[in-house]
Design an enzyme around this catalytic site. Sequence first.
Site, PDB file in Angstrom:
ATOM      1  CE1 TYR A 444       0.714   0.343   4.423  1.00  0.00           C
ATOM      2  CE2 TYR A 444      -1.546  -0.312   4.827  1.00  0.00           C
ATOM      3  CZ  TYR A 444      -0.300   0.025   5.303  1.00  0.00           C
ATOM      4  OH  TYR A 444      -0.095   0.050   6.646  1.00  0.00           O
ATOM      5  CD  GLU A 445      -0.474   5.533   1.470  1.00  0.00           C
ATOM      6  OE1 GLU A 445      -0.263   6.304   0.517  1.00  0.00           O
ATOM      7  OE2 GLU A 445      -1.522   5.541   2.121  1.00  0.00           O
ATOM      8  N   GLY A 446       1.703   2.649  -2.642  1.00  0.00           N
ATOM      9  CA  GLY A 446       2.655   2.424  -3.734  1.00  0.00           C
ATOM     10  C   GLY A 446       3.508   1.204  -3.455  1.00  0.00           C
TER      11      GLY A 446
END
Lengths: 602, 602
Positions: A444-446
Amino acid sequence: MPYIAPLKDMLFDIEHLAGIDQVARLPSFEDAGLDTTRAVLEECARFNQDVVAPLNVAGDRQPSWFQDGAVTTTPGFKQAFAQFAAGGWQGLQHPPAYGGQGLPKTVGAACAEMLHAANMSLALCPMLSEAAIEALLMAGSDALKATYLEKLVTGQWTGTMNLTEPQAGSDLALIRTRAEPQPDGSYKVFGTKIFITYGEHDMAPNIVHLVLARVAGAPPGVKGISLFLVPKFLVNADSSLGARNDVQCVSIEHKLGIKASPTAVLQYGDGMAGSAGPGAVGYLVGHENRGLETMFIMMNSARYAVGVQGIAIAERAYQHAVAYARDRVQGRPVDGSADASAPIIHHPDVKRMLMTMRAHTEGCRAMASVAATAHDAAHRHPDADTRQQNLALYEFLVPLVKGYSTEMSVEVASLGVQVHGGMGYIEETGAAQYLRDARILTIYEGTTAIQANDLVSRKTVRDGGQVARAIAAQVMATEAELAGQGGDDAQAVLQSLKAAREAYAKVVDFVVGQASTLPGAVFAGSVPYLLATGKLVAGWQLARSLLVAQRLLATCQDGPFMQAKTVTARFYAEHILNAVPAVAQSIVAGAASVTALPAEAF
Amino acid sequence: MPYIAPLKDMLFDIEHLAGIDQVARLPSFEDAGLDTTRAVLEECARFNQDVVAPLNVAGDRQPSWFQDGAVTTTPGFKQAFAQFAAGGWQGLQHPPAYGGQGLPKTVGAACAEMLHAANMSLALCPMLSEAAIEALLMAGSDALKATYLEKLVTGQWTGTMNLTEPQAGSDLALIRTRAEPQPDGSYKVFGTKIFITYGEHDMAPNIVHLVLARVAGAPPGVKGISLFLVPKFLVNADSSLGARNDVQCVSIEHKLGIKASPTAVLQYGDGMAGSAGPGAVGYLVGHENRGLETMFIMMNSARYAVGVQGIAIAERAYQHAVAYARDRVQGRPVDGSADASAPIIHHPDVKRMLMTMRAHTEGCRAMASVAATAHDAAHRHPDADTRQQNLALYEFLVPLVKGYSTEMSVEVASLGVQVHGGMGYIEETGAAQYLRDARILTIYEGTTAIQANDLVSRKTVRDGGQVARAIAAQVMATEAELAGQGGDDAQAVLQSLKAAREAYAKVVDFVVGQASTLPGAVFAGSVPYLLATGKLVAGWQLARSLLVAQRLLATCQDGPFMQAKTVTARFYAEHILNAVPAVAQSIVAGAASVTALPAEAF
């Protein structure tokens, strides 16, 4: 299993590597010297150890629960979050004008690590509020700031980030959620967002959603995305809560880990019964079609925070494994040092696993601490050039803190299971929870690949490798200090650090030189490039730690701690950092075999 | 997600690397040539794809369930196991005299991979029966063989291995379960065993437990352990089931994965109501106080099988990830080859992950296939020296097949989650189940550290490094072939293989040379030694694959497959095998920093 905040290691980094004295010379941070920092960290440790950590297992066993559009969080979470808010922890780094404490990120990052180590599922809620606060501080209108900021900074309300849609994850160009301008300057938002952390919960009376959407007629792709603030409840002029907005939680996900953190599917504008809809009332944040710029600021903040989560869970897994290894009696030491079965911590392979966990954790913590200080200097230093240099350094380090610390956290948590043997596989032991929880961090968050793309494109190629080479030059300076230090430990570290830095320099040349002509070859090695850079930077910080520890050992301050710091730095150099040259060779010479197979041959 | 057995790759290994033609020259394997092998594998694939694989997800969502001493397995398991038994799959490698098919392990290993890939939780039941069969074949009295073997070989009854006790896991010297001799030559067994796979279930009417215990007056430690057969139901002279024996399942574990496989706590001799107790009736297998010798044979069989589980789950995770990567559209290719978003399989980093998964899986499969053939020759070759050489080779390879294939399986399954991005973290996608299931493999049947101790002590040091150096010599022969082959691919593989083999030779010298003088230093690197050896052997087999593929390419047999084999071998050499020299350096020169910290400093 209790959590004990690693205050000594945190303060070592903050004092000696990050240089809190320098931070305390920055305007408005004058009170944030070492003594204040220590006091804040000690208070933070008490709160997280006593209030937050005991809820971690409960969150896994009694996850957040969805029914009829509402989410009930794990028993105790609401009260703990209220104490968190009352203690002022949400506003630690935010302006006093909005109820914050105005402390530097150098301090805030250590506090965040404690919160995430204590209970990552709970900590995700304030982490997302943090991102919303940063977006509003940077791009919010005065009206939005006046209405929402203090509520968020004081933890009365919470925030979320709404990027992902079923067809648009890493690829934000595919976002379809739309916003229709209204005569009063507001918008009505329609669409479906998924994977929204704490998108619905019962820990605060209002939730402030920051939502990416397209205004009709916007350019296609990422240049047509705008950012909107969409509150769960509309807010009256007197700050009281008004009508329910037309945003509805339709389900939450059943996940591998972080089970207490509700991951919501949010439906905007569907005409939810009893709401102000159809259409969720939203307010533009910043300018139309430039939402991604603001979102990137939020994401940088959130990405750094996710890296800290990696360090936090690695620390927790390490502590759990050490406790078990001290307690579990099994097998005689191979060196014949004891005649009877001994605690497994005496076995060389268990030490190897624990040293690996420890070295990774301390290396990444040191890297994150130095990055936080760069952030502080980038925002507060009186000299524009110094600000710019520190900003460039911070932005280079963010994908490393995020990408590298999280990859190592999965390895560390997995080793934690392994130290426990068969008991590690039994859920009641608790070791497996860390692995399940950590496994989201590289996603998550890239994802790590997205971080690596960022490191290659925006952080390395765009400036022609300037920051990357400046780091290599600083590593060389550390090598010179090590050479002057003498002693086996410093020499072993020097040898590994030098080899890694030389190999790294070749990779930077390759990445900068080939990115435009052979992008496929460069990106075939983007994640290995990120991992190698992370290893180098973390190993470099541990090398600096060794120099500090040797200096302080000579003046007899806390010998066992300084000795352990030395051993850990050497272990990192000999068993982790030493992998860099081979990885560098893979990147520079091995791209063809990565991409040679056509898709249909898999 | 359906499972498609990788028949082409399996048959490639069996034909070209393992050499099924040679196996078919061994006495009693005359019918087991390539055509028979292909027919058996195809039938096996159909059964596992159609009957067993569809139950894999159900096993995770509706695990085995314990109530009142009884275990109810996942709906469908009992029927699938009955079909497995009726198809003769349990007896594939066992003597026709007991209802088996008498096929070589070279064939059986491939069939086992399919079963485990289809459904590891279900497959554990026959895997444990397998170990019991081997123990009885080797050490059982004629009476025990007559009563139990055919029932086990034909899958009417199932078997278990009972080693672990709460205080005795890796350390069998600490076993406390006791056996009291009875006047009729039987024993009564008393004690608690934990972690007993399929220790209780409803898939067969009787369960044959093989149990380690101490007879009163036995020497302390591992030299006082005996092996007993303890049936769940006593068996009458006419083979019908008699009284319930005094062995009781008191609970099953709540685990991270393999949830459908019941992991039982068994209480022996507690005077269970309605049983023949107090005291569970047991029969000595082999000689008193020599139970560990027999158990080691069982364990070698089981350890090899666990390695195959690693390969199996890696293959399944790979197939799942490939399917998702073909389907999921996200992001434009970095090389500008397409203007619109493309399936993620076209992105270099996704290819890198898939190639890593593929190369690990194929490398370990090739290693396991060659090991199986060594097993067959060790047992059936007419020449005693050849048997002995093959036995030594097989025994050297077992800790690699177990230790290395399972470590790589955890990495592969974790990459499988990563390929799925956020969807990988959602349980309904199924990718996370492979990671949870795989995570036991480096633990049970001896942790990776236990495998590494075995590799160091019994397999490397005991013969002065003879087998290890013989392998290095064979690798050199492959290098010579690669040198003669020409072409970039062969040269790239040659370079990496040569560097790895040279580094490996230094490690062997170190291990053999220092084991008695510096055991702490050698065992500090035992797991890295195992992993480096595994990488070398698997990489060597893939190098051999490349030579075969290049030869067959020239004669135009299945070009795309042979091309893929070539690329995979090169990828392995450039991105996995190339790590060996740095690891070797860590082992030879880095032991001090592994063990320097005293236990209290962690």
